[in-house]
Each structure stands twice: as structure tokens, then as C-alpha cells.
Design a protein around this motif. Structure first.
Motif, short mmCIF file in Angstrom:
data_model
loop_
_atom_site.label_atom_id
_atom_site.label_comp_id
_atom_site.label_asym_id
_atom_site.label_seq_id
_atom_site.Cartn_x
_atom_site.Cartn_y
_atom_site.Cartn_z
N ALA A 292 0.83 -1.20 0.00
CA ALA A 292 0.00 0.00 0.00
C ALA A 292 0.87 1.25 0.00
O ALA A 292 0.59 2.22 -0.72
N LEU B 6 4.00 1.59 -1.08
CA LEU B 6 4.72 1.78 -2.34
C LEU B 6 3.78 2.33 -3.42
O LEU B 6 4.12 3.26 -4.15
N VAL B 7 2.59 1.74 -3.50
CA VAL B 7 1.65 2.22 -4.51
C VAL B 7 1.19 3.64 -4.17
O VAL B 7 1.00 4.48 -5.05
N GLY B 8 1.05 3.90 -2.88
CA GLY B 8 0.61 5.23 -2.45
C GLY B 8 1.61 6.31 -2.78
O GLY B 8 1.25 7.49 -2.84
N LEU B 9 2.84 5.94 -3.05
CA LEU B 9 3.85 6.96 -3.36
C LEU B 9 3.58 7.65 -4.69
O LEU B 9 4.27 8.59 -5.06
N GLN B 10 2.55 7.17 -5.41
CA GLN B 10 2.12 7.91 -6.61
C GLN B 10 1.81 9.36 -6.32
O GLN B 10 1.79 10.19 -7.22
N PRO C 189 5.88 2.94 -8.75
CA PRO C 189 4.60 2.71 -8.09
C PRO C 189 3.58 2.07 -9.03
O PRO C 189 2.98 1.05 -8.71
#
Lengths: 394, 320, 428
Positions: free
Chosen positions: A227, A229-233, A270
Motif C-alpha cells: 500500500a 509503495l503504490v501510495g507513493l504515486q 509505483p
């Protein structure tokens, strides 16, 4: 034909109409760019690209005001032959033309009973006369914009003309080495490729590793980490430029391809991880179970099983990343700069610099679109399939 | 929940997962996490990052101390003298514009994308039609700016080299300066955004539509349902999860969007958006503190959508 | 299908490798010789340059630097960009170019990182009086003015003037009367165009400063720059109103307010010289002549296009690009010494790269329009730099915003108050 079929066809008409209308709206602007890039510079500013096939400027006015005496081709009166460049050179603009038209010839008004044209009409006639006298007869279409863009010609004429006349600027040599002139789109194309290929390959590789770990390996905090890592968008790219270039300065990475590759890799992560994890997670579990039962290690499973099966996702991610990196301006601008200019850099430099005309800009813009278009149309099947893995998955 | 998705037969060393994750973690912490931390720290400093933001307070004016840059980021464009004045200044500010972008561009891309996906499904030239709608995704923003210049161009003479104004004048209308008339220009820019991103939404929605079981639709048809009803009552509810994903993705995209505005108007004529303002503060006004504060505001605005996206994802994961 | 992908991929890689292999960079062989002018620079020493010039401009710079390159064997590593972000990130990252040719604002912005010009071998006496004043920051002389241009001029077509019986005005009142006469004749006096991407508005700020020079004089302008006169002062308001009257009315300017705002500044330059002319005059800096020449190669300076100094202006607005040094290595010293020497000034003038405030340039111009510009440049008292460029921290863009907002129908007081606030903050 029975009535049902006719009705069916009639019912379809709105559907077709809407689709075709949308297609037109989507295609026309780009088509305009293509046409514009093929027109001589003096035409681009004076008429819309859609008029490219209409009669030349001023021909209507000529027929209205002049053709009755001077004839359709302008040579009807031998002592005032309008196809004679020497004669027309005396009347370059509407001003001189209008003065002549107001004067009397042999005691008669020049125009006799035809009214004297308005200044706009006179200007159009003057343009038309220059065309029929071949004083200045620009072709409808020309390729020279593309040549000028490729070799980075920025003079006032065209590359071919200047080379013929021997008046080429210092950085033009008029031989094949010009294709790699650092100011040209040819060289920029190469630089763009050098940036894009590794910057496409690296994130896919890293994301495939990470996606595999997230999908098929067990460890503590798996979902939380995913979550995050993907949230670093959320992080906007613009705010990372200064801190990263500071770090790069210490590492000596500013202005190097490696620096740009790594930057794109970091920023592509991401989305790439998200997509790879989803795609890999959707592979059937039995497959892995039997592989492990056969004694395969994680590593063999990864490169023998996962990579081949993930080809659609890899291809789609590849195209996406490719488009992204290819079309990027900011990263290339800051980390590569003008010593190794990429295509977007060259174009944006032309947009803002004084005097580089629309003919170069449109030609360059079209050149820069070519490869992404080819890649996209060639591989779009994969693209769609893989992109779906990322977004639509139940 | 996490355990189930891993085959229980697998054996792995304790370090193995981390080895697989290592490259990704390394590049991401270097390129994303570190700059983010750095940005947050700088947003509390003055314009060169040499002293605290509190030192930039102007005497006699309201001051937020160390949050002074946020004070600037949030209020500088607003006229707080009265409520109506506030609203009118809000709609001209980068925040108001970003809101317009979100509403118009997201509804535009998703609406048109969905419509096109539904319609294209029924014709023979579906593949070609979809590729054309998708094509602008392959165009850089710099290229898009040039392409649209020849659509929006405004000429003072009779000759119009912009397509739209040429159409308007040929019907006897007066040419319109699409990129400089406030309000209209933001819409004109959003149209460019819609042109670029509709293909993205369309592709995803179209695939979701294809996954709707034919039997369900046939059954409805047999029952005499109209196409319109089928679309709203059957298709849309089934693909609703996909629609939400597309919407949240687009909202995130729009919030971060900077290129179209930067290339076409540079944020002038009341077209500024948050992402462009951040760039302007940092690289044109050279105020690092303020620029980073705007950036942090932007990040905070995106977080809810990311959160929503991830929560949805995790919920799906559990159903797997 | 897999195969197709890899084939295409491999094709890319191979093409890319082939192309780079062919495109090896060629460096010019240095002619080894040491000269006092070279300041100890060795053949093969490199200087990185960053500037905003491209095309012909770059060509002219190359011509000017050619003698230095030949004599000392210095290798130039130039980069050309218009993007401020490039210079700024380089400087912030600690990897600035050795030499940057940029705007005057950057002298202040980077003052801690720049080397003083006198320490690099330049002499103030080499420049015409007053030319380098704005390059001195906190007592340190940080930049060489190069490529100067005069802004307080108006371009017109003598041929058109003759046709309509207009004569070149010599006082502001005459100009005003001329403008009214043109309107009465049904001609549009002005061509204005503010559009210039993210710098939209700068042509307006030039025009306003010229009006200030007419109505208030150079001292007033300098006081705005140092902050003693706030930007919402009555004098500024008056100038805006004078300007606004012309810039928003379709009888006075092509297309009225929308025309002014939406016309690209380059397109505005063409309008008085198009056929038929759309306007009679365009107020634009010296570079406009070159643009007219490029767009209409058949026109001749002096008969088809020409300029006159804004009548009644009590000073001259001018701008220079500034050369600044982020390094003091010998090759940089050699470059600074050369450009500030009489020889450098003469070569600058001969190359025709606009004007040079270097005394050595005087009398060496060959282009007729440059000779005329040089005359105005050297003879005028009260040289003022561009207000927007001289006040740091984004005042320039605040000024442009004020102009654009005002012309777009916004409230003048509010627009100027906002700009004045930025001015006050910047000069605090």
C-alpha cells in the motif's frame, strides 16, 4: 429486404454518426499538424491548413478585377505581360499596385469601368501576380521542413538552398554528418532512444521482482508495504528535481544517461509494481504448486514460469513506460540538459526561442510522434490486455 | 487474509522476499521518499531554505509562524474581505481552477470514454475506432500544445489559421480568443486534457464491458428491456467497480497535471492550477519554501483518493 | 507474438547502438600557443557555457568567440535553453556552468556564487559610463553586459507613413496627435501583442516603462526599482491609464483588448509591415527589425521599415544579457578578459550581434539599423534597466500579471496593489 432489417440499419445510424463524429474530432487536430508540417513557411501564417487544396490566394480577386483585360493567364496584353517577373517586381505590395491602378493609361482610367479593388483584394492580387510571374511561387507541399528539422537548420532560408548557395551556417557541413548535428532532431531522436530503452527496461525488471514477491511470497507487513509503495504515486515529480540533482552532483550523475534512467525507474515504480503484482497475482495457483512440487526453486519459478506468462503485462507496461519516458520533458531538461538534448527538449526550445518558425515546430512535433505511434499501433493488443490486469480485476 | 493467496506448499528463506524487493525499495526510497521528506522540511523554511518560514512574516499582517508558507499557499490568491469576494477570487485561483479541472475533465473523460466504449462495441471497425481515440496518449504535451495551437489560434485579421475561429467566422461570427478569455480558457485547456485522456478511460471501461456476461443482457432483452435501461440498470452496476477505479485514477492524474497549462498558457489569464503554481513558485519566483508548501498541499489533496484506491484494492483482494 | 516484441526491442537497441557509434563527438584540435590574453589557459581547457540564444544568435556568438578559441585553444561546451529551471537546478545542485549568459535578475539571485568581474580581468573603464551600474550587487561587480538592446523605440513603415502623409513625431503630444489622426483616417495606429507563453505580458511592461519615462522621467523609474516609489503610486496609475486607453480599444490597437492579449509578440511585430498593413506602428525593442527582415525578406531597412525613439522620453530603456562567471579558472579569465577588451567589443560589433556597451564596439557596426540604434544608445542620457528584470523574487511576473489582469477588464487598483505588495516584499 424486409422491414426489420431496414429498421435495424436505421437504428444503427445514430451510433455510427456519433462514433464517426468523435473519431473526426480526435483525428482532425493531429491531421492539421501533419498538413501544416508539409507546407512552406510563408503559407502557414497566412492561411489555414484546410485551405491547402483550395485555389491559390488572390486567384478569385484576379479573375474579378484583372482577367477581363489581362486574360486568364495574365499574358493577354504583350506590353503589360503580368507573367514577366521584371514587371511584377516593381509592384511588390498593394501600395505600389494601387498607385498604378489609379493612374491613367493612354488617357483612360487603368481599370476602366471596373472599381478599384480594396486594399486587401489588392494585396491578394499582388500575391497572385508574384505567383504567376514565378517571382515567388511557393509549392503547396514541401518536405524541406522535415529536412531542416532533422539537421537542426535554423537559418532564414532552407537547408538545401543554403547548401547549394554555399551560405550555410557554421554548424552545418552539408554532408551526411549533419544528420547528427546536436541542434537537429536527428541527433535528438538517437538521444531519446538512448534514454528511453533502458528507462523502459529497468523498471519492468524491478517491478517484476517486486510484483512476484508481493504476489507469491509470504512476509510480514506485505500489504502495508504494498500500500505504501503504490501510495507513493502522490509525490509530484516537480518537487523532487532539486533534491535529486543535488545528490546527483555529489555522485557525478548529472548530465549522464545513467542518472536519467534511474530517475525514470524510480518514478515508474509505483504504477509498475501495482500492475505487475495484480497481473502476477491473477495467475492460477495450481501452476505454482505443481512447479514447486517438481522441485523448482523460487528463482526458477520466477524466470521460467512467471516472466513468460507475464509477457502481456510486461509488454503493456513497456509501452506505457515507453510513452511516458519518450514524451517526458522535465526530467530530460533538468538531468540531461542541452548537451544531450532529447526530442521534447529540442521542440520546447524551438517553441520559446525567437524566430524558429511554425514549419520547424510542426515538422519536429510530428517526427517526435512517429515512433510512439508505431510502437503503440504495433503493440496495442498487449497494451490493452496488460493495462486491464492493473485496473480491472475482480 | 494475506496467507491465503500464497500456496501453502511454498518454501522460502526468510530473506528471499526482501531480495526480490530490494531493487524496487532502493530506487523508490532514493527517488521518491527522500525528496518527499526533504520537501516537507523545506516547506517550513524561507525562500532559500536558510532560515525558518516564521522569519518571512510581515509585521502587522496575520502570521502563521512556522506555517507561514502554508498561509501563503492557501490564502495568497484569496480575497477574504467578504464572502462574495472570497468566492469570486476562489474561482479564479489555482484551487478553484483545479476543482474545475477535476469536475469537468474527469466527467468528460469517463463519460465520453464510457459512451464510446458502449457504442464502439456494436460496430465492425471497433479496433480502428478505439485506436484513434487512444492515439493522443502517444503524443507529448509539447506536441499537443502545438497541435491545439492550430485549433484555438486567434487572428485579428480576416484570415484565421485556427480551425475553430475559421468555422466561427465563416458563419459570420466574431473570432474568440479561446486561450485568453477567463473561464473559457480553462475550459479550452480541459478539452485538450479530455482529448488526451479519454482513450485511457475508454480502453479500460471497454474491457470491463466485454466482461459483462452476454446471458444477462440477452435475458433482459427477452424481457423487453430497452437498450437504455439495459445500459443503466444492468451494465453500469456491473462495471461500477471499474468505473470507480477509473475515476480515482483520473482524479489523481488531474491533480498532478501541469504540462497542458504550462505549455499552452503558462498559468496566465487565470488558468493557473495547483501543480503549475508549484512550478512557478519554485522555478520562476525562486521561492523554495513557498513552492514546496504548495507541493505539500497538493500531496495532501491527493492522499484521500490514493487511500480510497488502495482500500478498494485490498477489499477486492479479500474476495479473491 | 512474444517474438515480435523482442524483435522490435532488439531492433531498437541495435539501431541506438549503431547510431551512437557513428555520432562520436568531434572536438576541434587546439592550436597550441600561449598569449597574455589567454591568462594562463592551456589548449584543450574546457568552458561550459549556458545561454538562451539559438540559431543565428548562436552563430554570431561563435563568430565573436572564434579568435579566442583559435588563439588559446579553449574548447567551448555550450548549452542553449530558454528554460530557467535548467540553470536554477544546476546552480542549486552545485554544478553550475562556468559561464552563463542570462538576465540581470540572476546576478542578484546567485550573488554568493558568482565571481567578481574585476578579479577575472575585466576593467570598468572599458565600458560606456553607466552601462555596468546595474551589474554591481552589494559593491561587487558581478556581470559583463553583453548584447544590449534599446527598448524605447517605435517601429513603423516609412512607405506607409508617406502614403498617408504622416510624419515622424518628435514630442509626445505630436505622437498623441498622430495617433488621433490615424484613427480619424480609419487606420489602426498600434499593433500590440502580449502573448509570449509563460512570459506573457512583457511587451506591455516595456511599453509602460516607456510611458513612465515620458511622463515621469528616469529618476522615477529608478525609484520604483529601489522601492522608494511603490508600484501603485499615482504616476504608475497614470501610465497604466494612458496605456490602457490605447491597448483596449479596437480603434487604437489591432483587435482591441483581446487582440492585445492574444496576439503573440512576434505576430504583433509583423502587422505594420504586412500587406495590407494592419496597423501603423509597433512599439518593440531593437530586435524587431531582424524579425521583420526574416518574415519579409524583400523589405529594406530605411524605406520599408524603420524606427524612431519614443518621442518625449526623458531617458532610454535598455536591456542587456549579462555574462556571469561561476568559476575563476584560467579559461574563464581568458574569456572575460577577451570580451571586455577593445578587440572583443569590436568583434562583437562586427558580428552584428545587437549592441555592445563595450567602448571598443563604437564605430565598428556595419548593419545600417545597428548603426542607427548605436547612435541612440550612446547618445542618450538616463539609461534605465527593465523594471521587472531589476526587482528580484518574481516581481517581473507579478508586473505582467497586473498588466494582463488590467487589460482583461480587471480592477486597476487591485492589480497594482498586488504587484506593489510583491515589490515591497522583494525589496524588504
Amino acid at each position: 429486404m424486409n422491414r426489420d432489417r431496414i429498421n435495424k440499419i436505421l437504428n444503427r445510424i445514430p451510433t455510427h454518426a456519433i462514433i464517426i463524429f468523435m473519431i473526426l474530432v480526435w483525428v482532425v487536430p493531429t491531421f492539421g499538424l501533419l498538413i501544416t508540417s508539409l507546407r512552406p513557411p510563408q503559407e502557414i501564417n497566412t492561411s489555414g491548413w484546410w485551405t491547402v487544396l483550395s485555389p491559390p490566394r488572390g486567384s478569385g480577386e484576379y479573375n474579378e478585377y484583372c482577367a477581363s483585360c489581362h486574360g486568364d493567364d495574365g499574358s493577354a496584353i504583350p506590353e503589360a505581360d503580368l507573367t514577366d517577373p521584371a514587371l511584377i517586381a516593381q509592384y511588390p505590395r498593394s501600395l505600389q499596385l494601387l498607385i498604378a491602378l489609379r493612374e491613367e493609361i493612354n488617357g483612360q482610367p487603368h481599370m476602366q469601368d471596373i472599381p478599384i479593388p480594396e486594399s486587401q483584394a489588392a494585396a491578394d492580387i499582388a500575391t497572385y501576380l508574384r505567383r504567376i510571374s514565378e517571382l515567388d511561387a511557393p509549392p503547396r507541399f514541401t518536405f524541406s521542413n522535415y529536412i531542416d528539422a532533422l539537421v537542426g537548420y535554423r537559418g532564414t532560408s532552407t537547408y538545401l538552398k543554403d547548401c547549394e548557395a554555399g551560405t550555410a551556417p557554421l554548424d552545418i557541413h552539408c554532408n551526411t554528418s549533419d544528420i547528427l548535428n546536436p541542434r537537429g532532431m536527428g541527433r535528438a531522436f538517437v538521444n531519446s532512444l538512448l534514454v528511453t530503452i533502458p528507462a523502459t527496461f529497468l523498471p519492468i525488471l524491478f517491478a517484476a521482482f517486486a510484483g512476484y514477491a508481493f504476489a507469491w511470497l509470504d512476509f510480514k507487513g506485505r500489504f502495508l508495504l504494498f500500500a505504501i509503495l503504490v501510495g507513493l504515486q502522490v509525490v509530484p515529480l516537480q518537487m523532487t528535481l532539486v533534491p535529486i540533482s543535488r545528490l546527483y552532483a555529489q555522485l557525478g550523475l548529472n548530465g549522464t544517461f545513467l542518472g536519467v534512467w534511474l530517475f525514470h525507474t524510480g518514478f515508474g515504480m509505483p504504477y509498475a509494481i501495482y500492475l505487475m503484482r495484480n497481473f502476477l497475482g491473477s495467475l492460477p495457483r495450481d501452476l505454482f504448486e505443481s512447479a514447486y512440487l517438481d522441485g523448482a526453486s523460487h528463482w526458477t519459478a520466477f524466470y521460467r514460469l512467471v516472466i513468460p506468462l507475464a509477457m502481456p503485462a510486461i509488454a503493456s507496461l513497456g509501452i506505457f513506460q515507453f510513452l511516458w519516458v519518450w514524451n517526458d520533458l522535465l526530467v530530460a531538461l533538468v538531468f540531461l540538459g542541452g548537451t544531450t538534448p532529447v526530442m521534447t527538449y529540442q521542440i520546447s526550445n524551438m517553441v520559446t526561442s525567437l524566430g524558429a518558425g511554425w514549419q520547424l515546430l510542426t515538422a519536429s512535433a510530428f517526427l517526435s510522434m512517429l515512433l510512439p505511434m508505431i510502437v503503440f499501433f504495433g503493440l496495442q493488443r498487449y497494451f490493452v490486455r496488460g493495462m486491464l490486469a492493473g485496473a480491472v480485476k475482480g | 487474509m494475506a496467507k491465503r493467496s500464497v500456496p501453502n506448499i511454498m518454501k522460502q528463506g526468510r530473506l528471499a522476499p526482501w531480495l526480490y524487493l530490494l531493487p524496487a525499495l532502493l530506487v523508490m526510497s532514493f527517488f521518491i521518499v527522500y525528496p518527499m521528506v526533504n520537501t516537507i522540511a523545506l516547506s517550513f523554511s524561507n525562500k532559500n531554505g536558510t532560515a525558518s518560514a516564521a522569519t518571512t512574516c510581515v509585521e502587522g499582517k496575520p502570521c502563521w509562524g512556522i506555517f507561514e508558507n502554508y498561509h501563503y499557499a492557501l490564502t495568497a490568491e484569496m480575497d477574504t474581505s467578504s464572502l462574495p469576494a472570497f468566492w469570486s477570487s476562489f474561482w479564479r485561483s489555482s484551487y478553484g481552477n483545479t476543482l474545475k479541472w477535476i469536475v469537468l475533465m474527469v466527467s468528460g473523460t469517463v463519460g465520453l470514454g464510457l459512451m464510446f466504449a458502449v457504442l464502439a462495441d456494436r460496430v465492425k471497425y471497433e479496433a480502428l475506432a478505439k485506436s484513434i481515440i487512444f492515439m493522443p496518449m502517444a503524443v507529448s504535451f509539447v506536441g499537443a500544445g502545438i497541435i491545439w495551437k492550430f485549433v484555438y489560434d486567434y487572428g485579428t485579421q480576416q484570415v484565421q489559421i485556427g480551425l475553430l475561429n475559421s468555422i466561427i467566422t465563416s458563419f459570420g461570427g466574431k473570432p474568440i480568443a479561446f486561450l485568453t478569455v477567463p473561464q473559457l480558457n480553462t475550459v479550452a485547456l480541459i478539452v485538450v486534457g479530455v482529448w488526451i485522456w479519454t482513450g485511457f478511460c475508454m480502453t479500460i471501461l471497454s474491457a470491463a464491458l466485454k466482461a459483462v456476461p452476454d446471458e444477462v443482457i440477452e435475458a433482459a432483452r427477452v424481457d423487453g428491456a430497452k437498450e437504455w435501461t439495459i445500459f443503466w440498470k444492468i451494465m453500469v452496476p456491473i462495471i461500477m467497480p471499474t468505473i470507480t477505479v477509473v475515476i480515482t485514477t483520473m482524479v489523481i492524474n488531474v491533480l498532478k497535471l501541469f504540462d497542458i497549462v504550462y505549455v499552452m498558457t503558462g498559468g496566465n489569464f487565470g488558468t493557473d492550477v495547483i501543480a503549475n503554481r508549484m512550478y512557478t513558485e519554485m522555478y520562476i519566483n525562486f521561492n523554495v519554501g513557498r513552492g514546496t508548501a504548495v507541493a505539500v498541499v497538493l500531496v495532501i489533496a491527493i492522499i484521500p483518493f490514493i487511500y480510497f484506491n488502495i482500500r478498494r484494492f485490498l477489499a477486492q483482494e479479500e474476495m479473491r | 507474438m512474444k517474438k515480435v516484441f523482442w524483435q522490435i526491442f532488439a531492433m531498437f537497441v541495435v539501431t541506438a547502438m549503431l547510431l551512437t557509434a557513428c555520432g562520436g563527438t568531434a572536438t576541434e584540435a587546439p592550436a597550441a600557443s600561449t598569449d597574455a590574453m589567454c591568462m594562463g589557459a592551456n589548449p584543450g581547457d574546457e568552458i561550459s557555457l549556458l545561454y538562451q540564444w539559438s540559431g543565428q544568435e548562436e552563430e554570431r556568438l561563435n563568430q565573436i568567440l572564434q579568435p579566442l578559441v583559435e588563439k588559446c585553444g579553449i574548447v567551448l561546451k555550450p548549452e542553449s535553453t530558454r528554460d530557467q529551471a535548467l540553470l536554477d537546478t544546476r546552480v542549486q545542485a552545485g554544478t553550475p556552468p562556468d559561464i552563463a549568459f542570462w538576465n540581470i535578475t540572476q546576478l542578484q539571485q546567485y550573488q554568493d556564487k558568482l565571481f567578481a568581474m574585476d578579479a577575472l580581468g575585466a576593467s570598468k573603464d572599458a565600458y560606456i559610463p553607466g552601462a555596468i551600474d546595474s551589474g554591481v550587487v552589494d559593491g561587487k561587480w558581478l556581470g559583463l553586459p553583453v548584447k544590449s538592446d534599446i527598448k524605447t523605440i517605435i517601429w513603423y513603415s516609412p512607405a506607409n507613413f508617406e502614403t498617408f502623409g504622416y510624419s515622424v513625431p518628435t514630442t509626445w503630444d505630436e505622437l498623441d496627435a498622430l495617433v488621433e489622426k490615424m484613427v480619424a483616417d480609419g487606420n489602426v495606429p498600434w499593433s500590440m501583442g502580449l502573448e509570449s507563453g509563460d512570459a506573457t505580458g512583457w511587451t506591455g511592461s516595456d511599453f509602460l516603462q516607456d510611458i513612465l519615462l515620458v511622463q515621469q522621467g528616469p529618476e522615477y523609474v529608478m525609484n520604483i526599482i529601489n522601492g522608494t516609489v511603490p508600484y501603485n503610486d499615482a504616476g504608475v496609475v497614470q501610465a497604466y491609464e494612458t496605456y490602457g486607453k490605447w491597448a483596449t480599444d479596437p480603434a487604437y490597437t489591432v483587435g482591441g483588448a483581446q487582440g492585445t492579449l492574444s496576439t503573440a509578440f512576434l505576430d504583433a511585430i509583423y502587422k505594420p509591415f504586412s500587406d495590407p498593413p494592419e496597423a501603423m506602428m509597433v512599439k518593440q525593442s531593437g530586435f524587431a527589425g531582424g524579425e521583420v527582415q526574416k518574415q519579409y525578406p524583400d523589405l529594406v531597412f530605411g524605406t520599408d521599415y524603420d524606427f524612431f525613439v519614443v518621442p518625449g522620453a526623458k531617458g532610454l530603456q535598455g536591456g542587456s544579457d549579462w555574462m556571469m562567471a561561476f568559476s575563476d579558472k584560467p579559461a574563464v579569465k581568458a574569456l572575460v578578459t577577451y570580451l571586455s577588451s577593445p578587440e572583443g567589443g569590436a568583434n562583437w560589433a562586427k558580428a552584428g550581434f545587437d549592441l555592445s556597451p563595450n567602448k571598443g564596439a563604437a564605430g565598428n557596426y556595419t548593419d545600417p539599423s545597428l548603426i542607427k540604434k548605436a547612435e541612440a544608445f550612446y547618445n542618450t542620457q538616463g539609461f534605465t534597466p527593465d523594471i521587472g528584470d531589476s526587482i528580484p523574487s518574481g516581481f517581473g511576473s507579478a508586473e505582467w500579471t497586473a498588466i494582463v489582469d488590467y487589460l482583461n477588464g480587471g480592477d486597476l487598483t487591485a492589480a497594482l496593489d498586488q504587484a506593489a505588495a510583491v515589490q515591497a516584499e522583494a525589496l524588504k
